[in-house]
Enzyme design. Sequence first.
Site, mmCIF file in Angstrom:
data_model
loop_
_atom_site.group_PDB
_atom_site.id
_atom_site.type_symbol
_atom_site.label_atom_id
_atom_site.label_comp_id
_atom_site.label_asym_id
_atom_site.label_seq_id
_atom_site.Cartn_x
_atom_site.Cartn_y
_atom_site.Cartn_z
ATOM 1 N N HIS A 109 2.532 -0.878 -7.445
ATOM 2 C CA HIS A 109 2.129 -2.280 -7.645
ATOM 3 C C HIS A 109 2.159 -2.636 -9.131
ATOM 4 C CE1 HIS A 109 -0.506 -5.875 -6.572
ATOM 5 N NE2 HIS A 109 -0.643 -5.811 -7.876
ATOM 6 N N GLU A 110 1.609 -1.740 -9.962
ATOM 7 C CA GLU A 110 1.546 -2.029 -11.413
ATOM 8 C C GLU A 110 2.920 -1.959 -12.062
ATOM 9 O OE1 GLU A 110 -2.252 -2.682 -10.577
ATOM 10 O OE2 GLU A 110 -1.015 -3.405 -12.233
ATOM 11 N N GLN B 34 0.052 -8.824 -17.047
ATOM 12 C CA GLN B 34 -0.986 -9.713 -16.503
ATOM 13 C C GLN B 34 -1.908 -10.277 -17.585
ATOM 14 O OE1 GLN B 34 -1.952 -6.517 -13.398
ATOM 15 N NE2 GLN B 34 -2.510 -8.380 -12.310
HETATM 16 O O1 K2U Z 1 -2.328 -5.524 -10.350
HETATM 17 C C1 K2U Z 1 -3.427 -5.902 -9.989
HETATM 18 O O2 K2U Z 1 -3.707 -7.094 -9.810
HETATM 19 C C2 K2U Z 1 -4.450 -4.864 -9.701
HETATM 20 C C3 K2U Z 1 -4.634 -4.689 -8.245
HETATM 21 C C4 K2U Z 1 -4.065 -3.339 -7.948
HETATM 22 C C5 K2U Z 1 -3.895 -2.986 -6.522
HETATM 23 C C6 K2U Z 1 -3.437 -3.902 -5.587
HETATM 24 C C7 K2U Z 1 -3.269 -3.511 -4.267
HETATM 25 C C8 K2U Z 1 -3.543 -2.216 -3.881
HETATM 26 C C9 K2U Z 1 -3.977 -1.322 -4.815
HETATM 27 C C10 K2U Z 1 -4.149 -1.706 -6.121
HETATM 28 C C11 K2U Z 1 -6.099 -4.993 -8.061
HETATM 29 O O3 K2U Z 1 -6.840 -3.873 -8.323
HETATM 30 S S1 K2U Z 1 -6.448 -5.797 -6.589
HETATM 31 C C12 K2U Z 1 -8.074 -5.582 -6.310
HETATM 32 C C13 K2U Z 1 -8.383 -4.325 -5.593
HETATM 33 C C14 K2U Z 1 -9.596 -3.752 -5.803
HETATM 34 C C15 K2U Z 1 -9.933 -2.605 -5.123
HETATM 35 C C16 K2U Z 1 -9.056 -2.006 -4.213
HETATM 36 C C17 K2U Z 1 -7.830 -2.558 -4.018
HETATM 37 C C18 K2U Z 1 -7.474 -3.752 -4.699
HETATM 38 ZN ZN ZN Z 2 -1.239 -7.213 -9.292
#
Ligand code: K2U
Ligand code: ZN
Length: 164
Positions: free
Chosen positions: A133-134, A51
């Site tokens: 997700h990561e 990212q």
């Molecule tokens: O990869 C990313 O963009 C980070 C995401 C990770 C994530 C997505 C969905 C569910 C859990 C984690 C970001 O943190 S999305 C923003 C966010 C912030 C707080 C809680 C959940 C998602």
């Molecule tokens: Zn993401």
Amino acid sequence: MSILTILTLPDKRLKTVAKPVEEFDESLKLLADDMLETMYAAPGIGLAATQVDQHIQLVVIDVSEDNSEPLVLVNPRIVEKNGIQKHEEGCLSVPGIYASVKRAEHVKVSYQNVIGESQELEAEGLLAVCIQHELDHLKGIVFLDHLSVLKKKLALKKLEKVAT
Ligand code: K2U
Ligand code: ZN
């Protein structure tokens, strides 16, 4: 430490498959620190090197309430998974779009820490969602890719509107 630029769809670089980390040097530590600072500032609870346009197998995660439990996973791979959970997901690379995604409830992850030591982690709930997700990002996959063709099309259309 620096705040890095986060790539957003439709940037094709988000589809890049990340390469394994071989050098556990100071630059890796600096990138991990910058990714944590970028993630906390977003704010988010996870960020993959893909990212921030660094195509190596590195993710940072912190699902704690007070940003007190940073995780740095190098060359991570899921070695066990079981159960199913559905969770509303967003993504720092897909701003303003949210959708429910099915993922494993429990995962066991094998990885290296930032100095190259082998580690193992078991997770469930939100941490398990975030890890999956990561690790998707390191394979060039965003959460929209898990949706039906119609839902993905509608999400991308909405993204276009949010972007203009
Ligand atoms: O990869 C990313 O963009 C980070 C995401 C990770 C994530 C997505 C969905 C569910 C859990 C984690 C970001 O943190 S999305 C923003 C966010 C912030 C707080 C809680 C959940 C998602
Ligand atoms: Zn993401």
